[in-house]
Write a protein that holds these residues in place. Structure first.
Motif, PDB file in Angstrom:
ATOM      1  N   SER A   1     -28.355  57.164   1.516  1.00 60.54           N
ATOM      2  CA  SER A   1     -29.069  56.422   2.559  1.00 60.54           C
ATOM      3  C   SER A   1     -28.226  56.328   3.829  1.00 60.54           C
ATOM      4  O   SER A   1     -28.724  56.548   4.942  1.00 60.54           O
ATOM      5  CB  SER A   1     -29.413  55.009   2.071  1.00 60.54           C
ATOM      6  OG  SER A   1     -30.143  55.066   0.872  1.00 60.54           O
TER       7      SER A   1
ATOM      8  N   SER B   1     -35.911  60.802  -4.282  1.00 60.44           N
ATOM      9  CA  SER B   1     -35.417  61.066  -2.918  1.00 60.44           C
ATOM     10  C   SER B   1     -36.199  62.203  -2.254  1.00 60.44           C
ATOM     11  O   SER B   1     -36.449  62.168  -1.046  1.00 60.44           O
ATOM     12  CB  SER B   1     -33.914  61.379  -2.935  1.00 60.44           C
ATOM     13  OG  SER B   1     -33.657  62.634  -3.538  1.00 60.44           O
TER      14      SER B   1
ATOM     15  N   LEU C   1     -24.706  63.345  -4.432  1.00 59.25           N
ATOM     16  CA  LEU C   1     -25.553  63.405  -5.628  1.00 59.25           C
ATOM     17  C   LEU C   1     -25.031  64.447  -6.630  1.00 59.25           C
ATOM     18  O   LEU C   1     -25.052  64.217  -7.835  1.00 59.25           O
ATOM     19  CB  LEU C   1     -27.006  63.699  -5.264  1.00 59.25           C
ATOM     20  CG  LEU C   1     -28.006  63.483  -6.406  1.00 59.25           C
ATOM     21  CD1 LEU C   1     -27.986  62.031  -6.884  1.00 59.25           C
ATOM     22  CD2 LEU C   1     -29.421  63.869  -5.998  1.00 59.25           C
TER      23      LEU C   1
ATOM     24  N   VAL D   1     -26.760  56.531  -4.390  1.00 57.64           N
ATOM     25  CA  VAL D   1     -27.953  56.166  -3.610  1.00 57.64           C
ATOM     26  C   VAL D   1     -27.551  55.499  -2.300  1.00 57.64           C
ATOM     27  O   VAL D   1     -28.117  55.784  -1.239  1.00 57.64           O
ATOM     28  CB  VAL D   1     -28.895  55.244  -4.427  1.00 57.64           C
ATOM     29  CG1 VAL D   1     -30.020  54.703  -3.562  1.00 57.64           C
ATOM     30  CG2 VAL D   1     -29.472  56.007  -5.613  1.00 57.64           C
ATOM     31  N   ARG D   2     -26.554  54.621  -2.359  1.00 53.99           N
ATOM     32  CA  ARG D   2     -26.052  53.977  -1.129  1.00 53.99           C
ATOM     33  C   ARG D   2     -25.534  55.034  -0.144  1.00 53.99           C
ATOM     34  O   ARG D   2     -25.880  55.019   1.048  1.00 53.99           O
ATOM     35  CB  ARG D   2     -24.917  53.004  -1.487  1.00 53.99           C
ATOM     36  CG  ARG D   2     -24.291  52.311  -0.281  1.00 53.99           C
ATOM     37  CD  ARG D   2     -22.894  51.803  -0.604  1.00 53.99           C
ATOM     38  NE  ARG D   2     -22.004  52.901  -0.969  1.00 53.99           N
ATOM     39  CZ  ARG D   2     -20.885  52.747  -1.674  1.00 53.99           C
ATOM     40  NH1 ARG D   2     -20.535  51.556  -2.131  1.00 53.99           N
ATOM     41  NH2 ARG D   2     -20.124  53.783  -1.966  1.00 53.99           N
TER      42      ARG D   2
ATOM     43  N   ILE E   1     -33.702  59.961  -9.851  1.00 54.52           N
ATOM     44  CA  ILE E   1     -33.277  59.570  -8.500  1.00 54.52           C
ATOM     45  C   ILE E   1     -33.451  60.726  -7.527  1.00 54.52           C
ATOM     46  O   ILE E   1     -33.913  60.553  -6.397  1.00 54.52           O
ATOM     47  CB  ILE E   1     -31.803  59.085  -8.503  1.00 54.52           C
ATOM     48  CG1 ILE E   1     -31.639  57.843  -9.393  1.00 54.52           C
ATOM     49  CG2 ILE E   1     -31.314  58.820  -7.087  1.00 54.52           C
ATOM     50  CD1 ILE E   1     -32.360  56.600  -8.934  1.00 54.52           C
ATOM     51  N   HIS E   2     -33.099  61.939  -7.966  1.00 58.38           N
ATOM     52  CA  HIS E   2     -33.257  63.127  -7.112  1.00 58.38           C
ATOM     53  C   HIS E   2     -34.732  63.345  -6.764  1.00 58.38           C
ATOM     54  O   HIS E   2     -35.078  63.580  -5.599  1.00 58.38           O
ATOM     55  CB  HIS E   2     -32.691  64.353  -7.824  1.00 58.38           C
ATOM     56  CG  HIS E   2     -32.869  65.628  -7.071  1.00 58.38           C
ATOM     57  ND1 HIS E   2     -32.409  65.807  -5.780  1.00 58.38           N
ATOM     58  CD2 HIS E   2     -33.481  66.801  -7.412  1.00 58.38           C
ATOM     59  CE1 HIS E   2     -32.720  67.024  -5.368  1.00 58.38           C
ATOM     60  NE2 HIS E   2     -33.367  67.639  -6.324  1.00 58.38           N
TER      61      HIS E   2
ATOM     62  N   ILE F   1     -24.529  56.039 -10.132  1.00 55.15           N
ATOM     63  CA  ILE F   1     -25.752  56.405  -9.405  1.00 55.15           C
ATOM     64  C   ILE F   1     -26.030  55.436  -8.258  1.00 55.15           C
ATOM     65  O   ILE F   1     -26.545  55.835  -7.205  1.00 55.15           O
ATOM     66  CB  ILE F   1     -26.970  56.530 -10.354  1.00 55.15           C
ATOM     67  CG1 ILE F   1     -28.085  57.340  -9.684  1.00 55.15           C
ATOM     68  CG2 ILE F   1     -27.489  55.180 -10.798  1.00 55.15           C
ATOM     69  CD1 ILE F   1     -27.726  58.756  -9.294  1.00 55.15           C
ATOM     70  N   SER F   2     -25.673  54.161  -8.427  1.00 58.53           N
ATOM     71  CA  SER F   2     -25.883  53.184  -7.350  1.00 58.53           C
ATOM     72  C   SER F   2     -25.039  53.536  -6.133  1.00 58.53           C
ATOM     73  O   SER F   2     -25.503  53.450  -4.989  1.00 58.53           O
ATOM     74  CB  SER F   2     -25.546  51.770  -7.831  1.00 58.53           C
ATOM     75  OG  SER F   2     -26.401  51.392  -8.887  1.00 58.53           O
TER      76      SER F   2
ATOM     77  N   PHE G   1     -37.300  55.597  -8.485  1.00 54.66           N
ATOM     78  CA  PHE G   1     -35.986  54.967  -8.281  1.00 54.66           C
ATOM     79  C   PHE G   1     -35.762  53.859  -9.310  1.00 54.66           C
ATOM     80  O   PHE G   1     -34.709  53.787  -9.947  1.00 54.66           O
ATOM     81  CB  PHE G   1     -35.885  54.367  -6.869  1.00 54.66           C
ATOM     82  CG  PHE G   1     -35.302  55.296  -5.844  1.00 54.66           C
ATOM     83  CD1 PHE G   1     -34.000  55.777  -5.973  1.00 54.66           C
ATOM     84  CD2 PHE G   1     -36.037  55.680  -4.735  1.00 54.66           C
ATOM     85  CE1 PHE G   1     -33.452  56.641  -5.031  1.00 54.66           C
ATOM     86  CE2 PHE G   1     -35.501  56.542  -3.786  1.00 54.66           C
ATOM     87  CZ  PHE G   1     -34.202  57.023  -3.925  1.00 54.66           C
TER      88      PHE G   1
END
Length: 324
Positions: A145, A82, A176, A141-142, A78-79, A137-138, A118
């Motif tokens: 953003s 991003s 994160l 991410v939210r 994920i990092h 993690i969800s 992702f």
């Protein structure tokens, strides 16, 4: 890098195995994608985020398990995604001194690579039905953003208060690192109070980390000449917010005009940097950064001494002492 090696030492074996697992988790049937991921893996950074995962797990449990490796892989995927997307958004051609993905393969491919990473991050958590890790993690991410969008929204009006600034960096950056630590705790002690305790610990580290980044824009603490990049991009950093809040009406007007309309003028940017320093903006930011650091260390004080606690303490101090 000597300090990073010291931090990594108690989890050296885990990090080496993690790197193998991480590379496998990025594999694709598409040759172009594998070529790009090979490029990404060979230009990896310090890997602070996976280290937070492993050190937290070992502090709490003395050992790691398969879920810890899953958590570290999710975080790094994920990092990385991003960062790839950030370079597209910021139109940046360099990342860690190398060409960015969008510079070499153009924006369309970079966006698709980010999307793929992702999705891989989410799929890794589902493979073993690790729904609790997926939830962590969800949420991250939210928040990331929303933090980016909040920063863009506020930058247009330059009306960021100190409270709103903390909201932005909590979501954009700290969330994160908070996910890393809660993921490490959740992997070995699911449904325990430790998951929230270490989420808070990671958040505090992340807040200190972002304020340190703010200070780099002013050439603080012997890191070379002031860059003024944040000012050029109209980003409201803590030193600047402090200076605005402690200026009379005329000076405030001059500052806002400088950032809005003269942010590409090198002489004017230098004047803004000098003024922020004179008003005590840097000193204030350093004070706040150290407060977050001390709060994080206070959480660690509740745990018995171990090489993992020492490494995490070193990590927290490194966050505020690093030179880049």
């Amino acid at each position: 890098m000597k300090i990073v090696s010291q931090i990594r030492e108690p989890i050296e074996e885990e990090m080496e195995l993690f790197e193998e697992k991480f590379l496998k988790s990025m594999s694709s049937k598409v040759a172009l994608f594998n070529r790009i991921t090979y490029y990404i893996v060979n230009r990896k950074g310090k890997q602070m985020r996976p280290m937070f995962v492993f050190l937290t797990a070992k502090l709490l449990n003395g050992k790691v398990n398969d879920r810890t490796y899953t958590g570290a892989s999710i975080i790094e995927l994920i990092h990385t995604a991003s960062l790839v997307h950030d370079d597209v958004v910021d139109d940046s051609n360099k990342r860690r001194g190398f060409f960015s993905i969008n510079a070499l393969w153009k924006n369309k491919i970079a966006v698709l690579v980010g999307d793929f990473l992702f999705s891989k991050g989410l799929l890794v958590s589902l493979e073993n039905k690790d729904y609790d890790l997926l939830h962590i993690i969800s949420n991250a991410v939210r928040d990331m953003s929303e933090g980016e969008l909040l920063q863009i929204e506020k930058a247009r009006l330059l009306d960021i208060t100190e409270e709103v600034y903390y909201d932005i960096i909590r979501q954009k950056t700290a969330t994160l690192i908070a996910a890393c630590c809660s993921m490490g705790a959740c992997s070995v002690k699911p449904d325990s109070d430790e998951v929230e305790t270490f989420r808070k610990f990671g958040e505090l580290c992340g807040m200190a980390f972002q304020i340190k980044d703010d200070l780099f824009d002013y050439g603080a603490e012997k890191i070379g000449k002031p860059t003024g990049i944040d000012i050029k991009e109209q980003k409201m950093t803590l030193p600047l917010i402090y200076a605005l809040n402690h200026s009379d009406k005329e000076r405030k007007k001059w500052l806002i005009n400088s950032i809005k309309n003269h942010n590409k003028n090198k002489k004017r940017v230098k004047e803004v940097i000098s003024y922020v320093k004179e008003k005590g903006g840097l000193d204030y930011a350093v004070t706040k950064m150290l407060e977050f650091k001390d709060e994080a260390l206070a959480i660690l004080d509740n745990y018995p001494d171990s090489e993992y606690k020492s490494a995490l303490t070193l990590m927290v101090n490194y966050v505020v002492d690093r030179k880049k």
